[in-house]
Design a protein around this motif. Structure first.
Motif, PDB file in Angstrom:
ATOM      1  N   ASP A 136       0.831  -1.209   0.000  1.00 58.59           N
ATOM      2  CA  ASP A 136       0.000   0.000   0.000  1.00 58.59           C
ATOM      3  C   ASP A 136       0.858   1.249   0.000  1.00 58.59           C
ATOM      4  OD1 ASP A 136      -2.403   1.358  -0.052  1.00 58.59           O
ATOM      5  OD2 ASP A 136      -2.636   1.373   2.123  1.00 58.59           O
ATOM      6  N   PHE A 137       1.968   1.216   0.731  1.00 53.66           N
ATOM      7  CA  PHE A 137       2.864   2.364   0.789  1.00 53.66           C
ATOM      8  C   PHE A 137       3.486   2.660  -0.578  1.00 53.66           C
ATOM      9  CE2 PHE A 137       7.054   4.288   1.484  1.00 53.66           C
ATOM     10  CZ  PHE A 137       6.713   5.387   2.258  1.00 53.66           C
ATOM     11  N   SER A 138       3.861   1.613  -1.295  1.00 50.45           N
ATOM     12  CA  SER A 138       4.568   1.811  -2.570  1.00 50.45           C
ATOM     13  C   SER A 138       3.633   1.929  -3.763  1.00 50.45           C
ATOM     14  CB  SER A 138       5.553   0.660  -2.808  1.00 50.45           C
ATOM     15  OG  SER A 138       4.868  -0.583  -2.854  1.00 50.45           O
ATOM     16  N   GLY A 179     -10.314   4.739   0.205  1.00 52.02           N
ATOM     17  CA  GLY A 179     -10.405   3.813  -0.910  1.00 52.02           C
ATOM     18  C   GLY A 179     -11.131   2.537  -0.521  1.00 52.02           C
ATOM     19  N   HIS A 202      -0.049   2.152  -3.418  1.00 52.71           N
ATOM     20  CA  HIS A 202      -1.394   2.647  -3.057  1.00 52.71           C
ATOM     21  C   HIS A 202      -2.448   1.641  -3.477  1.00 52.71           C
ATOM     22  CE1 HIS A 202      -0.264   6.747  -1.737  1.00 52.71           C
ATOM     23  NE2 HIS A 202       0.771   6.519  -2.514  1.00 52.71           N
ATOM     24  N   ALA A 206      -2.663  12.965  -1.617  1.00 52.23           N
ATOM     25  CA  ALA A 206      -3.159  11.731  -2.218  1.00 52.23           C
ATOM     26  C   ALA A 206      -2.128  10.607  -2.117  1.00 52.23           C
ATOM     27  CB  ALA A 206      -3.525  11.966  -3.681  1.00 52.23           C
ATOM     28  N   GLU A 207      -0.874  10.954  -1.829  1.00 55.76           N
ATOM     29  CA  GLU A 207       0.175   9.955  -1.705  1.00 55.76           C
ATOM     30  C   GLU A 207       0.111   9.207  -0.371  1.00 55.76           C
ATOM     31  OE1 GLU A 207       3.941  11.752  -2.286  1.00 55.76           O
ATOM     32  OE2 GLU A 207       3.467  12.584  -4.244  1.00 55.76           O
ATOM     33  N   ASN A 234      -3.124   8.221  10.631  1.00 59.32           N
ATOM     34  CA  ASN A 234      -3.177   8.660   9.244  1.00 59.32           C
ATOM     35  C   ASN A 234      -3.228  10.180   9.158  1.00 59.32           C
ATOM     36  OD1 ASN A 234      -5.195   9.101   6.543  1.00 59.32           O
ATOM     37  ND2 ASN A 234      -3.518   7.661   6.326  1.00 59.32           N
ATOM     38  N   ALA A 236      -1.023   6.658   2.102  1.00 57.95           N
ATOM     39  CA  ALA A 236      -1.766   5.399   2.148  1.00 57.95           C
ATOM     40  C   ALA A 236      -2.328   5.199   3.558  1.00 57.95           C
ATOM     41  CB  ALA A 236      -0.844   4.247   1.766  1.00 57.95           C
ATOM     42  N   HIS A 237      -3.598   4.827   3.625  1.00 59.11           N
ATOM     43  CA  HIS A 237      -4.261   4.681   4.921  1.00 59.11           C
ATOM     44  C   HIS A 237      -4.012   3.307   5.538  1.00 59.11           C
ATOM     45  CE1 HIS A 237      -7.010   5.754   8.064  1.00 59.11           C
ATOM     46  NE2 HIS A 237      -7.874   4.796   7.758  1.00 59.11           N
ATOM     47  N   THR A 278      -0.554  12.499   7.267  1.00 61.29           N
ATOM     48  CA  THR A 278      -1.025  13.447   6.255  1.00 61.29           C
ATOM     49  C   THR A 278      -0.494  14.851   6.526  1.00 61.29           C
ATOM     50  OG1 THR A 278      -3.057  12.162   5.905  1.00 61.29           O
ATOM     51  CG2 THR A 278      -3.062  14.458   5.156  1.00 61.29           C
ATOM     52  N   ASP A 295      -9.105   0.116   1.600  1.00 61.37           N
ATOM     53  CA  ASP A 295      -9.155   0.391   3.040  1.00 61.37           C
ATOM     54  C   ASP A 295     -10.432  -0.178   3.650  1.00 61.37           C
ATOM     55  OD1 ASP A 295      -6.781   1.870   2.772  1.00 61.37           O
ATOM     56  OD2 ASP A 295      -7.913   3.660   2.210  1.00 61.37           O
TER      57      ASP A 295
END
Length: 221
Positions: A90-92, A151, A94, A201-202, A184, A204-205, A188, A154
């Motif tokens: 998710d980090f790399s 998303g 999304h 937007a980058e 999160n 990731a939750h 952010t 999530d």
């Protein structure tokens, strides 16, 4: 009866063994993911593999320290292994791949059910299933209200997280759900301060949800 010294030695051995298990399972998981889900890309570079192995080992160790030889430990080792991989992806990218989320959910249900049967804690399993539905529904509502901020990956991840937190208790479910949003939010804010508002937007939750689950599971009694 074991002496306190022998008991401590067994606990240390369990923690170290579980940590080594995490180190071994992490690269295996990465190879299988790359092979079975080629759309996610090849096996990550060495630095990332080392980091995920270390994080998996730490998560496994703290779960072993928290739960000892309790029958729920295998379920939380699974959470550590798959959770770190989901956070990495998710980090790399999304993206929270459905097969991995469903594997975590289905395997978690099976392992926690076995634990509840052996430990005669049927009420824990019922609470876990209800919590799974509650957190999933809460995330689904948020995802429908604000699709830009939440998303569907999530939303799906909320099901296994609710399952695990709910098995531990209603308090864990409440604090785990709230802490995920707090973490999160902090990430952010830091991202905005560093890269500007256009880059939110980058964020990731999923990693925040998983980190909150680990923290609450380990720190709350």
């Amino acid at each position: 009866m074991l002496s306190a010294e022998n008991s401590d030695s067994i606990s240390v051995l369990l923690v170290l063994t579980t940590a080594l298990l995490g180190v071994a399972l992490s690269p295996i998981a990465e190879v299988l993911i790359a092979k079975l889900l080629p759309r996610l890309g090849s096996v990550p570079r060495l630095q990332v593999r080392i980091m995920t192995a270390v994080l998996t080992a730490i998560a496994c160790a703290v779960f072993a320290l928290r739960f000892g030889t309790a029958t729920i430990l295998p379920a939380f080792i699974l959470l550590a292994v798959l959770g770190v991989q989901l956070a990495r992806i998710d980090f790399s990218l999304h993206l929270l791949p459905n097969p991995l989320v469903l594997l975590l959910l289905a395997s978690g249900i099976i392992l926690l059910l076995i634990a509840s049967l052996f430990g005669q804690h049927a009420d824990n399993m019922l609470r876990a299933l209800f919590s799974m539905m509650i957190l999933f529904a809460a995330y689904l509502i948020l995802g429908l209200i604000s699709p830009g901020a939440m998303g569907m990956g999530d939303v799906k991840l909320a099901a296994p997280i609710g399952l695990y937190l709910g098995y531990l208790g209603w308090t864990q479910l409440l604090y785990g759900g709230l802490l995920g949003f707090i973490l999160n939010g902090v990430v952010t804010v830091l991202t905005v301060a560093r890269k500007g508002r256009k880059n939110t937007a980058e964020v990731a939750h999923g990693p925040s949800m998983l980190a909150a689950t680990l923290a609450v599971a380990v720190l709350l009694p």
